[in-house]
Design a protein around this motif. Structure first.
Motif, mmCIF file in Angstrom:
data_model
loop_
_atom_site.group_PDB
_atom_site.id
_atom_site.type_symbol
_atom_site.label_atom_id
_atom_site.label_comp_id
_atom_site.label_asym_id
_atom_site.label_seq_id
_atom_site.Cartn_x
_atom_site.Cartn_y
_atom_site.Cartn_z
ATOM 1 N N TYR A 89 1.231 -1.120 -0.003
ATOM 2 C CA TYR A 89 -0.132 0.126 -0.293
ATOM 3 C C TYR A 89 1.007 1.564 -0.483
ATOM 4 O O TYR A 89 0.161 1.992 -0.857
ATOM 5 C CB TYR A 89 -0.688 -0.062 1.150
ATOM 6 C CG TYR A 89 -2.291 -1.070 0.900
ATOM 7 C CD1 TYR A 89 -3.387 -0.946 0.530
ATOM 8 C CD2 TYR A 89 -2.376 -2.053 2.071
ATOM 9 C CE1 TYR A 89 -4.207 -1.362 0.271
ATOM 10 C CE2 TYR A 89 -2.964 -3.137 1.796
ATOM 11 C CZ TYR A 89 -4.243 -2.773 0.918
ATOM 12 O OH TYR A 89 -4.916 -3.675 0.808
ATOM 13 N N MET B 295 0.436 4.152 -2.290
ATOM 14 C CA MET B 295 0.596 5.725 -2.526
ATOM 15 C C MET B 295 2.115 5.912 -3.499
ATOM 16 O O MET B 295 1.488 7.321 -3.891
ATOM 17 C CB MET B 295 0.548 5.839 -1.383
ATOM 18 C CG MET B 295 -1.247 5.428 -0.476
ATOM 19 S SD MET B 295 -2.235 6.570 -1.105
ATOM 20 C CE MET B 295 -1.582 7.955 -1.414
ATOM 21 N N LYS C 11 1.253 6.923 -6.477
ATOM 22 C CA LYS C 11 0.275 7.657 -7.302
ATOM 23 C C LYS C 11 0.747 9.670 -6.367
ATOM 24 O O LYS C 11 0.389 10.152 -7.329
ATOM 25 C CB LYS C 11 -1.044 7.885 -6.540
ATOM 26 C CG LYS C 11 -2.630 8.559 -6.355
ATOM 27 C CD LYS C 11 -2.658 7.811 -5.630
ATOM 28 C CE LYS C 11 -4.607 9.376 -5.971
ATOM 29 N NZ LYS C 11 -4.666 9.858 -4.787
ATOM 30 N N ASP D 274 -2.084 13.180 -0.576
ATOM 31 C CA ASP D 274 -0.953 12.316 -1.207
ATOM 32 C C ASP D 274 -0.128 11.895 -0.455
ATOM 33 O O ASP D 274 0.138 10.765 1.000
ATOM 34 C CB ASP D 274 -1.484 12.093 -2.287
ATOM 35 C CG ASP D 274 -1.899 11.648 -3.882
ATOM 36 O OD1 ASP D 274 -3.564 11.583 -3.086
ATOM 37 O OD2 ASP D 274 -2.327 12.482 -4.696
ATOM 38 N N VAL E 76 -0.781 10.914 3.472
ATOM 39 C CA VAL E 76 -0.809 9.348 3.361
ATOM 40 C C VAL E 76 0.058 8.432 3.763
ATOM 41 O O VAL E 76 0.278 7.650 3.889
ATOM 42 C CB VAL E 76 -2.206 9.523 2.352
ATOM 43 C CG1 VAL E 76 -3.081 7.778 2.238
ATOM 44 C CG2 VAL E 76 -3.361 9.410 2.595
ATOM 45 N N ALA E 77 0.682 9.508 2.286
ATOM 46 C CA ALA E 77 2.049 8.292 2.243
ATOM 47 C C ALA E 77 2.877 8.184 3.301
ATOM 48 O O ALA E 77 3.474 6.999 3.920
ATOM 49 C CB ALA E 77 2.901 8.911 0.325
ATOM 50 N N LEU F 171 -6.153 3.832 6.393
ATOM 51 C CA LEU F 171 -7.072 3.209 4.513
ATOM 52 C C LEU F 171 -8.747 3.929 5.079
ATOM 53 O O LEU F 171 -9.000 4.239 4.348
ATOM 54 C CB LEU F 171 -6.852 1.863 4.220
ATOM 55 C CG LEU F 171 -5.194 1.551 3.756
ATOM 56 C CD1 LEU F 171 -5.258 0.268 3.539
ATOM 57 C CD2 LEU F 171 -4.869 2.339 3.161
ATOM 58 N N TYR G 14 -11.148 11.183 0.415
ATOM 59 C CA TYR G 14 -11.229 11.647 -0.979
ATOM 60 C C TYR G 14 -13.130 11.620 -1.611
ATOM 61 O O TYR G 14 -12.836 11.793 -2.329
ATOM 62 C CB TYR G 14 -9.915 10.233 -1.560
ATOM 63 C CG TYR G 14 -8.139 10.950 -0.821
ATOM 64 C CD1 TYR G 14 -8.116 11.173 -2.373
ATOM 65 C CD2 TYR G 14 -8.263 10.005 0.088
ATOM 66 C CE1 TYR G 14 -6.771 11.617 -1.948
ATOM 67 C CE2 TYR G 14 -7.011 11.119 -0.228
ATOM 68 C CZ TYR G 14 -6.174 11.381 -1.122
ATOM 69 O OH TYR G 14 -4.378 11.598 -0.984
ATOM 70 N N TYR H 51 -9.305 6.302 -2.778
ATOM 71 C CA TYR H 51 -8.028 7.071 -2.471
ATOM 72 C C TYR H 51 -6.545 7.224 -3.681
ATOM 73 O O TYR H 51 -6.147 7.503 -3.696
ATOM 74 C CB TYR H 51 -7.371 6.610 -1.206
ATOM 75 C CG TYR H 51 -7.395 5.522 -0.923
ATOM 76 C CD1 TYR H 51 -5.820 4.451 -1.273
ATOM 77 C CD2 TYR H 51 -7.519 5.081 0.104
ATOM 78 C CE1 TYR H 51 -6.034 3.338 -1.373
ATOM 79 C CE2 TYR H 51 -7.875 3.787 0.212
ATOM 80 C CZ TYR H 51 -6.572 2.736 -0.195
ATOM 81 O OH TYR H 51 -6.379 1.183 -0.021
ATOM 82 N N ILE H 52 -7.547 6.024 -3.986
ATOM 83 C CA ILE H 52 -6.712 5.843 -5.946
ATOM 84 C C ILE H 52 -7.191 6.442 -6.822
ATOM 85 O O ILE H 52 -6.773 7.271 -7.900
ATOM 86 C CB ILE H 52 -6.626 4.456 -6.536
ATOM 87 C CG1 ILE H 52 -5.471 3.993 -4.755
ATOM 88 C CG2 ILE H 52 -6.003 4.466 -7.699
ATOM 89 C CD1 ILE H 52 -4.464 4.575 -5.128
ATOM 90 N N ASN I 157 -7.539 11.343 -8.113
ATOM 91 C CA ASN I 157 -6.173 12.132 -8.155
ATOM 92 C C ASN I 157 -6.455 13.215 -9.427
ATOM 93 O O ASN I 157 -7.992 14.282 -9.737
ATOM 94 C CB ASN I 157 -6.035 10.515 -8.906
ATOM 95 C CG ASN I 157 -5.934 10.038 -10.365
ATOM 96 O OD1 ASN I 157 -7.026 10.942 -10.787
ATOM 97 N ND2 ASN I 157 -6.617 8.425 -10.270
#
Length: 366
Positions: free
Chosen positions: A36, A40, A43, A74, A77-78, A100, A107, A293-294, A297
């Motif tokens: 994961y 991220m 992304k 992003d 989260v990363a 998550l 998001y 969350y993907i 974008n």
């Protein structure tokens, strides 16, 4: 990601994120936190690259700042996933399941208000409300975007289930899973937009290639006009033939049927964004579950930005001509406006005779 039917929730689509899995017989254990994290990071890099390429003027519109806010989200989260992976599940203050789940809900809640603010910003472009100093406008946009994210975060704490669950993934294989949400708005948006563009262009399919070639010529002519080379010297060996062929081409372009303005702008939008829409629709058709969350974008945000700007451009260009007060965009709206109206044809350079050179015809760009 595993799909899950959620009878109690009708406005969201749930799926299961596999956090850990182990084999009961062999004792083999696998932690998917690193996967994961890599997802991220990929992304984040993609969103940062798209934002850098598409948003040349950061403060020109509120949607460009929305793209920047997605890049920052992003990053948060990363960084959080990297911290959890580095510290481990025991020492981490938050579990990957909780992160998550909250990220997917947050998001998934921001696209609709961002679209509304972007459309409102473009519609009020010429009003006194938007004619402010750059700093005041940037500050106003930043406050509005921050408010959207704060409301989305509060909403996520009130609506998500952060408790991981154990289930039998396959024979003798157990998995620790977590509920995450898909964004139905993004799915419906891409599917409807892809279908609308195809249906709009299908009746004119035989003429699209010629119109696009002409649009490319107009774009090249526009670039040459923006970068004049007044001191460039060239030698022409057959000026009369070139002039006659250029005049014949010009007459053919005038007699060629023009696309309607709405179709011309649709063509300009499709030439840039159809690959993204095709890949998104292909994932929907094949049943690939993509968490919010993907799917939320910068590519989606810039596609939405181009759509809203094209609609406003079409509405105001019908009365004001090639409306040019909107911010810069990746779609060349002015070029396709001239394509529809049949104006803006490429002009030949003016010829100036140089008496110092008798044996050759010398022309200058003026």
């Amino acid at each position: 990601m595993l799909p899950e039917s959620s009878p109690g929730t009708t406005h969201t689509v749930k799926m299961l994120a596999i956090l850990e899995q182990w084999n009961v017989e062999s004792g083999c254990y696998m932690d998917n936190t690193a996967k994961y994290l890599l997802m991220m990071l990929f992304k984040l890099g993609l969103d940062a690259a798209v934002h850098f390429l598409c948003c040349r003027k950061l403060y020109s519109s509120i949607l460009s700042m929305c793209s920047l806010s997605i890049v920052l989200a992003d990053s948060v989260v990363a960084f959080s996933l990297a911290t959890m992976w580095f510290l481990g599940a025991e020492a981490s203050p938050m579990s990957p399941c909780s992160l998550l789940a909250h990220a997917s809900a947050t998001y998934g809640a921001v696209p609709l208000p961002m679209m509304f603010l972007g459309l409102l910003d473009y519609c009020l472009e010429d009003t006194h409300f938007c004619k402010q100093r750059a700093f005041c406008r940037c500050l106003r946009n930043a406050v509005l975007i921050l408010l959207i994210w704060l409301v989305a975060v509060v909403f996520s704490f009130c609506s998500v289930n952060t408790k991981p669950m154990e289930l039998e993934y396959s024979t003798h294989v157990m998995a620790l899973v977590c509920e995450v949400e898909e964004s139905p708005l993004i799915s419906c948006f891409t599917l409807l937009l892809f279908t609308a563009v195809i249906c709009a262009m299908l009746p004119f399919w035989s003429s699209i290639l010629k119109w696009q070639e002409e649009a490319d010529m107009l774009s090249e002519a526009r670039e040459e006009q923006e970068n004049p080379k007044s001191d460039f010297l060239f030698v022409s060996t057959n000026c009369a033939t070139e002039a006659e062929s250029s005049q014949e081409t010009h007459l053919e372009e005038i007699n060629r049927p023009r696309p309607p303005l709405w179709l011309s702008l649709t063509l300009g939008f499709a030439m840039f964004w159809m690959p993204y829409l095709f890949i998104s629709v292909l994932c929907l058709v094949l049943g690939f579950g993509v968490p919010a969350y993907i799917s939320v974008n910068v590519l989606w945000m810039e596609c939405t930005n181009s759509l809203l700007m094209g609609v406003v451009f079409w509405a105001k260009s019908s009365t004001l001509g090639p409306y040019d007060h909107l911010p810069e965009n990746v779609c060349l709206w002015h070029v396709y406006w001239h394509l529809s109206k049949g104006t803006g044809q490429r002009q030949l350079p003016m010829a100036v005779f140089n008496p110092s050179k008798v044996k050759r015809t010398t022309l200058f760009y003026v």
